[in-house]
Design a protein around this motif. Structure first.
Motif, PDB file in Angstrom:
ATOM      1  N   HIS A   3       0.883  -1.195  -0.017  1.00 34.32           N
ATOM      2  CA  HIS A   3       0.013  -0.052   0.002  1.00 34.32           C
ATOM      3  C   HIS A   3       1.010   1.217   0.020  1.00 34.32           C
ATOM      4  O   HIS A   3       0.578   2.312   0.157  1.00 34.32           O
ATOM      5  CB  HIS A   3      -0.739   0.232   1.191  1.00 34.32           C
ATOM      6  CG  HIS A   3      -1.766  -1.207   1.337  1.00 34.32           C
ATOM      7  ND1 HIS A   3      -2.729  -1.586   0.634  1.00 34.32           N
ATOM      8  CD2 HIS A   3      -1.765  -2.352   2.254  1.00 34.32           C
ATOM      9  CE1 HIS A   3      -3.271  -2.649   0.880  1.00 34.32           C
ATOM     10  NE2 HIS A   3      -2.646  -3.048   1.817  1.00 34.32           N
ATOM     11  N   GLY A   4       2.183   1.021  -0.032  1.00 31.72           N
ATOM     12  CA  GLY A   4       3.001   2.171  -0.047  1.00 31.72           C
ATOM     13  C   GLY A   4       3.527   2.690   1.344  1.00 31.72           C
ATOM     14  O   GLY A   4       4.469   3.549   1.462  1.00 31.72           O
ATOM     15  N   ALA A   5       2.998   1.943   2.427  1.00 29.71           N
ATOM     16  CA  ALA A   5       3.363   2.555   3.875  1.00 29.71           C
ATOM     17  C   ALA A   5       4.800   1.766   4.084  1.00 29.71           C
ATOM     18  O   ALA A   5       5.145   0.855   3.470  1.00 29.71           O
ATOM     19  CB  ALA A   5       2.433   1.898   4.781  1.00 29.71           C
ATOM     20  N   LYS A   6       5.307   2.713   4.800  1.00 25.55           N
ATOM     21  CA  LYS A   6       6.862   2.078   5.439  1.00 25.55           C
ATOM     22  C   LYS A   6       6.848   1.447   6.480  1.00 25.55           C
ATOM     23  O   LYS A   6       5.946   1.563   7.394  1.00 25.55           O
ATOM     24  CB  LYS A   6       7.723   3.535   5.558  1.00 25.55           C
ATOM     25  CG  LYS A   6       7.777   4.192   4.322  1.00 25.55           C
ATOM     26  CD  LYS A   6       8.202   3.796   3.044  1.00 25.55           C
ATOM     27  CE  LYS A   6       8.342   4.641   2.007  1.00 25.55           C
ATOM     28  NZ  LYS A   6       7.337   5.046   1.325  1.00 25.55           N
ATOM     29  N   LEU A   7       7.667   0.220   6.736  1.00 22.01           N
ATOM     30  CA  LEU A   7       8.089  -0.620   7.822  1.00 22.01           C
ATOM     31  C   LEU A   7       9.339  -0.347   8.387  1.00 22.01           C
ATOM     32  O   LEU A   7      10.117  -0.711   7.747  1.00 22.01           O
ATOM     33  CB  LEU A   7       7.477  -1.858   7.664  1.00 22.01           C
ATOM     34  CG  LEU A   7       7.842  -2.794   8.554  1.00 22.01           C
ATOM     35  CD1 LEU A   7       6.906  -2.673   9.928  1.00 22.01           C
ATOM     36  CD2 LEU A   7       7.569  -4.383   8.038  1.00 22.01           C
ATOM     37  N   TYR A  20      13.541   6.380  16.181  1.00 19.53           N
ATOM     38  CA  TYR A  20      13.697   5.909  14.853  1.00 19.53           C
ATOM     39  C   TYR A  20      12.328   6.665  14.252  1.00 19.53           C
ATOM     40  O   TYR A  20      12.524   7.582  13.086  1.00 19.53           O
ATOM     41  CB  TYR A  20      13.906   4.788  14.407  1.00 19.53           C
ATOM     42  CG  TYR A  20      15.189   3.837  15.027  1.00 19.53           C
ATOM     43  CD1 TYR A  20      16.214   4.681  15.565  1.00 19.53           C
ATOM     44  CD2 TYR A  20      15.284   2.391  15.048  1.00 19.53           C
ATOM     45  CE1 TYR A  20      17.607   3.924  15.981  1.00 19.53           C
ATOM     46  CE2 TYR A  20      16.370   2.010  15.497  1.00 19.53           C
ATOM     47  CZ  TYR A  20      17.172   2.718  16.052  1.00 19.53           C
ATOM     48  OH  TYR A  20      18.520   2.042  16.522  1.00 19.53           O
ATOM     49  N   TYR A  21      11.374   6.132  14.840  1.00 22.89           N
ATOM     50  CA  TYR A  21       9.968   6.734  14.061  1.00 22.89           C
ATOM     51  C   TYR A  21       9.965   8.267  14.087  1.00 22.89           C
ATOM     52  O   TYR A  21       9.420   8.780  13.184  1.00 22.89           O
ATOM     53  CB  TYR A  21       8.878   6.133  14.981  1.00 22.89           C
ATOM     54  CG  TYR A  21       7.651   6.386  14.668  1.00 22.89           C
ATOM     55  CD1 TYR A  21       6.734   5.786  13.769  1.00 22.89           C
ATOM     56  CD2 TYR A  21       6.812   7.614  15.223  1.00 22.89           C
ATOM     57  CE1 TYR A  21       5.535   6.354  13.313  1.00 22.89           C
ATOM     58  CE2 TYR A  21       5.657   8.065  15.129  1.00 22.89           C
ATOM     59  CZ  TYR A  21       4.907   7.495  13.790  1.00 22.89           C
ATOM     60  OH  TYR A  21       3.657   7.784  13.681  1.00 22.89           O
ATOM     61  N   ASP A  66       4.965   2.129  10.303  1.00 26.41           N
ATOM     62  CA  ASP A  66       4.769   1.127  11.104  1.00 26.41           C
ATOM     63  C   ASP A  66       6.290   0.511  11.712  1.00 26.41           C
ATOM     64  O   ASP A  66       7.166   0.784  10.765  1.00 26.41           O
ATOM     65  CB  ASP A  66       4.113  -0.079  10.636  1.00 26.41           C
ATOM     66  CG  ASP A  66       3.024  -0.740  11.612  1.00 26.41           C
ATOM     67  OD1 ASP A  66       3.060  -0.504  12.752  1.00 26.41           O
ATOM     68  OD2 ASP A  66       2.235  -1.493  11.439  1.00 26.41           O
ATOM     69  N   LEU A  67       6.276  -0.039  12.883  1.00 26.22           N
ATOM     70  CA  LEU A  67       7.449  -0.314  13.502  1.00 26.22           C
ATOM     71  C   LEU A  67       7.274  -2.083  13.965  1.00 26.22           C
ATOM     72  O   LEU A  67       6.434  -2.375  13.945  1.00 26.22           O
ATOM     73  CB  LEU A  67       7.474   0.194  14.820  1.00 26.22           C
ATOM     74  CG  LEU A  67       7.539   1.988  14.827  1.00 26.22           C
ATOM     75  CD1 LEU A  67       7.604   2.545  16.110  1.00 26.22           C
ATOM     76  CD2 LEU A  67       8.684   2.451  13.986  1.00 26.22           C
TER      77      LEU A  67
END
Length: 102
Positions: free
Chosen positions: A47-51, A71-72, A85-86
């Motif tokens: 969906h293009g979200a980062k992890l 980091y977030y 998200d982490l």
């Protein structure tokens, strides 16, 4: 035998679905530096979200539990429009830390 952190990283990169239980992850980079921080892996989901993934060999300690939040914050300050998200990966995460992180 416990794997070295680099070996854990390599396995996750080779098969993120198996180890992270997430579909459609694409590795952006490893050892990602941002500000004064460097975290282990940065993925993008379908969906293009980062992890952001932080790996610790052995039992997850207090330091790793909280530094992923730094980091977030740093990542979001530089990329305010990204959904992030982490995830922490360790050989063992005790009940107290697992509860806190959920």
């Amino acid at each position: 035998m416990k794997l070295l952190e680099k070996q854990m990283e390599d396995l996750i990169i080779e098969n993120p679905q198996k180890y992270l239980k997430e579909l459609g992850l694409k590795l952006i980079t490893r050892q990602y530096s941002i500000g004064n921080y460097r975290f282990d892996l940065l993925f993008e989901d379908r969906h293009g979200a980062k992890l952001i993934v932080e790996i610790q060999r052995g039992t997850l300690d207090r330091n790793h539990t909280y530094k992923i939040l730094d980091y977030y914050d740093e990542y979001k300050s530089k990329n305010p429009h990204d959904f992030v998200d982490l995830m922490l990966v360790a050989n063992k995460i005790n009940r107290e830390r697992r509860t806190r992180l959920e």
